[in-house]
Design an enzyme around this catalytic site. Structure first.
Site, PDB file in Angstrom:
ATOM      1  N   VAL B  16       7.385  41.097 -44.568  1.00 26.03           N
ATOM      2  CA  VAL B  16       7.623  39.651 -44.524  1.00 26.03           C
ATOM      3  C   VAL B  16       6.786  38.940 -45.583  1.00 26.03           C
ATOM      4  O   VAL B  16       7.286  38.059 -46.300  1.00 26.03           O
ATOM      5  CB  VAL B  16       7.340  39.084 -43.116  1.00 26.03           C
ATOM      6  CG1 VAL B  16       7.502  37.565 -43.104  1.00 26.03           C
ATOM      7  CG2 VAL B  16       8.288  39.711 -42.088  1.00 26.03           C
ATOM      8  N   ARG B  47      -5.770  43.556 -47.625  1.00 17.47           N
ATOM      9  CA  ARG B  47      -6.863  44.485 -47.432  1.00 17.47           C
ATOM     10  C   ARG B  47      -6.925  45.467 -48.601  1.00 17.47           C
ATOM     11  O   ARG B  47      -7.954  45.706 -49.172  1.00 17.47           O
ATOM     12  CB  ARG B  47      -6.703  45.227 -46.099  1.00 17.47           C
ATOM     13  CG  ARG B  47      -7.958  45.055 -45.241  1.00 17.47           C
ATOM     14  CD  ARG B  47      -7.820  45.770 -43.946  1.00 17.47           C
ATOM     15  NE  ARG B  47      -6.580  45.402 -43.264  1.00 17.47           N
ATOM     16  CZ  ARG B  47      -6.265  45.873 -42.057  1.00 17.47           C
ATOM     17  NH1 ARG B  47      -7.055  46.698 -41.427  1.00 17.47           N
ATOM     18  NH2 ARG B  47      -5.135  45.511 -41.479  1.00 17.47           N
ATOM     19  N   LYS B 106       4.855  36.776 -32.887  1.00 12.57           N
ATOM     20  CA  LYS B 106       5.336  36.463 -31.531  1.00 12.57           C
ATOM     21  C   LYS B 106       4.417  37.016 -30.444  1.00 12.57           C
ATOM     22  O   LYS B 106       4.211  36.378 -29.425  1.00 12.57           O
ATOM     23  CB  LYS B 106       6.744  36.970 -31.309  1.00 12.57           C
ATOM     24  CG  LYS B 106       6.946  38.409 -31.714  1.00 12.57           C
ATOM     25  CD  LYS B 106       8.233  38.573 -32.472  1.00 12.57           C
ATOM     26  CE  LYS B 106       8.061  39.666 -33.486  1.00 12.57           C
ATOM     27  NZ  LYS B 106       8.908  39.583 -34.627  1.00 12.57           N
ATOM     28  N   GLY B 135      13.965  35.112 -36.287  1.00 10.80           N
ATOM     29  CA  GLY B 135      13.970  35.071 -37.753  1.00 10.80           C
ATOM     30  C   GLY B 135      14.706  33.917 -38.402  1.00 10.80           C
ATOM     31  O   GLY B 135      14.242  32.778 -38.374  1.00 10.80           O
ATOM     32  N   GLY B 188      16.456  52.142 -41.482  1.00  8.48           N
ATOM     33  CA  GLY B 188      15.377  51.173 -41.682  1.00  8.48           C
ATOM     34  C   GLY B 188      15.390  50.039 -40.682  1.00  8.48           C
ATOM     35  O   GLY B 188      14.765  49.003 -40.883  1.00  8.48           O
ATOM     36  N   GLU B 191      11.358  51.184 -36.251  1.00  9.01           N
ATOM     37  CA  GLU B 191      10.082  51.740 -36.711  1.00  9.01           C
ATOM     38  C   GLU B 191      10.004  53.212 -36.329  1.00  9.01           C
ATOM     39  O   GLU B 191      10.734  53.684 -35.457  1.00  9.01           O
ATOM     40  CB  GLU B 191       8.911  51.010 -36.021  1.00  9.01           C
ATOM     41  CG  GLU B 191       8.965  49.506 -36.095  1.00  9.01           C
ATOM     42  CD  GLU B 191       8.321  48.970 -37.371  1.00  9.01           C
ATOM     43  OE1 GLU B 191       7.651  49.754 -38.062  1.00  9.01           O
ATOM     44  OE2 GLU B 191       8.514  47.778 -37.677  1.00  9.01           O
ATOM     45  N   ASP B 202       9.097  43.360 -27.322  1.00 10.44           N
ATOM     46  CA  ASP B 202       9.268  42.387 -28.409  1.00 10.44           C
ATOM     47  C   ASP B 202      10.173  41.232 -27.976  1.00 10.44           C
ATOM     48  O   ASP B 202       9.870  40.057 -28.216  1.00 10.44           O
ATOM     49  CB  ASP B 202       9.865  43.105 -29.636  1.00 10.44           C
ATOM     50  CG  ASP B 202      10.211  42.143 -30.751  1.00 10.44           C
ATOM     51  OD1 ASP B 202       9.297  41.706 -31.466  1.00 10.44           O
ATOM     52  OD2 ASP B 202      11.399  41.813 -30.900  1.00 10.44           O
ATOM     53  N   LYS B 206       9.421  36.985 -27.342  1.00 13.32           N
ATOM     54  CA  LYS B 206      10.227  35.883 -27.868  1.00 13.32           C
ATOM     55  C   LYS B 206      10.745  34.980 -26.747  1.00 13.32           C
ATOM     56  O   LYS B 206      10.715  33.757 -26.869  1.00 13.32           O
ATOM     57  CB  LYS B 206      11.386  36.435 -28.698  1.00 13.32           C
ATOM     58  CG  LYS B 206      10.918  37.136 -29.966  1.00 13.32           C
ATOM     59  CD  LYS B 206      12.060  37.913 -30.627  1.00 13.32           C
ATOM     60  CE  LYS B 206      11.581  38.745 -31.801  1.00 13.32           C
ATOM     61  NZ  LYS B 206      12.590  39.732 -32.222  1.00 13.32           N
TER      62      LYS B 206
END
Lengths: 442, 442
Positions: B16, B47, B106, B135, B188, B191, B202, B206
């Protein structure tokens, strides 16, 4: 939470005006609780005193909006009289008196929005018009706020609930256009004079407003291609179904090679198209952004309450101050991107459905396919049913679907075909709309 | 048009973060032209230095966000590191330094949003979190702005693209959960450790955020009923199809008798349900308002660009000043409506689909129906297929659908049924979700 009061006047007490009044009276404390905004109705301007009204509103009734607009404590007027001339005068006067404006008047904004928006900016007030497009769906806000990071590439929408209801009735009840219209009138979904809706004009007003927001386009309203429902026949809806299509009145504004094309017309949608499941009086708007891709917004596009929902959210946003900020910042009529051309639909390409009524004589199909091929039109499918042996007529229907073809070629071919002796009545043609590509090919 | 500059720092350059960077670099002048806002990236906090980056961004790279947050010219930080503790510290420090915050996090907002929102209000800055839910769909804005005139009665949503992709794969490719997950990983879309998505967690983050906006509800996250996809079998999707249902992972928050129930679970939707046509990685949110009725918002809920679209619209709105105004005015964690109770899903009623794996001995169906009737569960349909004569096993599946029944009764009945000797494996149950009534009956 911050608290703030806003004093409003409602001008016009038709279906929407009454719904706005009812909503504010019933929800005043809820709205205050939710947003910190205390909406106070100071004036109700009506030409003739409404019947059966709550006694509590009697002291608010006024018969002259000119007097009302002089009230120094008035912050915002809600114009709900409709029409062009009077509404224009009311809004213009209000702006000149430094009042914010909320309106549901799509015809006025489509035709004279530019003048009003420019005047409002000069006078440092704003015009809220969420209610002008698709009633209860917050599409104006999505375009002026949520999608700001995107260049919009296309909008495809069902923007007229009356037409969508008529088409749903025809498809599900197997009724003629005339019967479906009568049913819509009986159900309170169509006016006694339905022509503003059925002609596609109302949808055109809305797509003009949305296009000006989405593309920063100064819309030449007279050059929008507008075709209504009046000539739709049940047989074409049924033929379409057999081919896997649903007929909808679609309003579109999208990028083509060198500009934007705008049109309103009945088109066949494939059954997987995102607008194909939108039935009855519902509206939906598909927006294609270059960054976030396809988004769709669905809901009730008309009716007292959904429209009142949009009007009141505008009043609240004006009180909060957000609508003025957007109004000063986001482009629409103010920032005309004159580089964008409006491209006539005839210059664009679609697939097409054709229904030819012919006298069944030898060589007919040969002649038709020859004329089409002369215009470089490639045929995707042909259906000619065998006639019943007992049929008394020699006439039959030939259903043809084409591959993508420029519409002006098709118009030319049909013109030529319709001059043939074997043609019994004018050929019917309807565009077939594929799903817009979400992202352009690399 | 007003012009304004906003100086931002992006913290975190994952998928993102990179998309936000790319979008701002590519669209800076378009955004300026569209909104009058000039977004200037002053710092990129990472990092470890990213590979293959444009040379022009080298001077912007910083390794300490603490130093960056001391920059007096910085207006806004964009937190895209994810996770809870570090992200919380970054946002807290930024707020205390008087910086606005934009975040897509979130999990953090669902679990610790209340503290951060309250701190932001005290420090007169705002938190933009459009990117945290769905999104590229501007659903947060619709709830805090466009639907302000409404009391929200219910939200039903597909909020996890990974799960929706897996279910679409299973239904269209006839693949097992395991194979569909592998495919999603290959494409893709999932994960390598997919559990945050497939467990429903997840989606629960939301729906918790959306509920707090819609109902002014302080969500007790631990009391949300969450069931993921892990145990879904293809056979149930296929059985559902035969009955006219589509299986989706739905997140819901809606009014029941005495409060709000919140849940995430796989449910069967009727094929006319407004969420049933939402496939692949798309998300959609149905919102039911008391005034404008049913609206639905559809689009891409994840991925770099759609999320970046939401992040950048928040940055623009902060610069315009609208997001701060909404933040001060509209309720969410700040205005906890403690009168609303969260009702456990077990206390609510649904229709249900049951698959019982039984050894086919006489009296099985009698015994099952007897146990169901003891719990007052009324059967809508029963399907027990004849076994092939060549079948080697005595086991068979019985498919039962019920009328509306309180879930705790069903759980009790299944518990009792599963103790019977003829039960071969644990009974599968899935709720069947009808379309939420748009307006409550009068």
């Amino acid at each position: 939470m911050l608290k703030k009061q806003i004093n409003i006047a409602i001008v016009g007490l038709g279906t929407v005006g009454k719904a706005v009044l009812r909503l504010i009276m019933a929800q005043q404390s809820n709205i205050l609780n939710r947003s910190g905004i205390d909406i106070t109705i100071k004036h109700l301007c009506v030409r003739t005193s409404p019947q059966n009204m709550d006694a509590s509103i009697q002291p608010l009734l006024r018969d002259s909006y000119e007097e009302v607009l002089k009230d120094p404590n008035l912050d915002c007027i809600v114009e709900l009289v409709g029409g062009i001339d009077t509404a224009f005068h009311i809004i213009k006067t209000a702006i000149e008196q430094g009042k914010h404006v909320v309106t549901a008047n799509k015809a006025l904004l489509a035709l004279r929005g530019e003048e009003l928006f420019s005047l409002a900016r000069k006078n440092n007030v704003c015009i809220g018009f969420e209610a002008s497009c698709a009633g209860g769906i917050p599409i104006v806000r999505s375009l002026i706020d949520g999608l700001l990071a995107n260049s919009i590439r296309g909008i495809f929408a069902i923007l007229n609930g009356t037409c969508n209801y008529i088409l749903t009735q025809m498809a599900t009840q197997r009724s003629s256009y005339k019967h479906a219209l009568l049913r819509a009138q009986k159900d309170g979904v169509a006016e006694s004079d339905p022509s503003l809706d059925t002609s596609g004009m109302d949808a055109a007003h809305k797509i003009a407003i949305l296009s000006s927001l989405a593309f920063g386009l100064k819309v030449d309203f007279s050059s929008i291609f507008i075709k209504g429902l009046e000539n739709i026949e049940l047989v074409d809806i049924q033929n379409g179904e057999k081919l896997g299509y649903v007929l909808k009145l679609v309003s579109a504004a999208y990028e083509v090679d060198t500009g934007i094309t705008l049109w309103v017309r009945p088109v066949f949608l494939t059954q997987t198209h995102a607008l194909s499941w939108v039935h009855d009086t519902f509206n939906a708007i598909s927006v294609y952004g270059d960054i976030n891709g396809h988004t769709l917004y669905y809901g009730r596009g008309a009716g007292g309450n959904p429209t009142a929902s949009a009007v009141v959210s505008d009043i609240i946003s004006i009180a909060i101050g957000t609508l003025s900020a957007f109004f000063q910042h986001t482009r629409n009529w103010q920032d005309l991107n004159t580089r964008i051309d409006q491209i006539h639909v005839r210059k664009t390409a679609h697939r097409f459905y054709l229904r030819l009524s012919v006298f069944d004589t030898p060589g007919v199909l040969t002649r038709i396919t020859y004329i089409l091929s002369k215009q470089d039109i490639s045929i995707a499918s042909v259906l000619q049913k065998e006639k019943s042996e007992h049929s008394f007529t020699r006439s039959t229907n030939i259903i043809i679907t084409t591959h993508h073809t420029k519409e002006e070629s098709l118009v030319q071919a049909i013109k030529e075909i319709d001059q043939e002796d074997f043609i019994q009545r004018k050929t019917i043609s309807l565009a077939i709309l594929d799903e817009f590509p979400e992202f352009p090919p690399h």
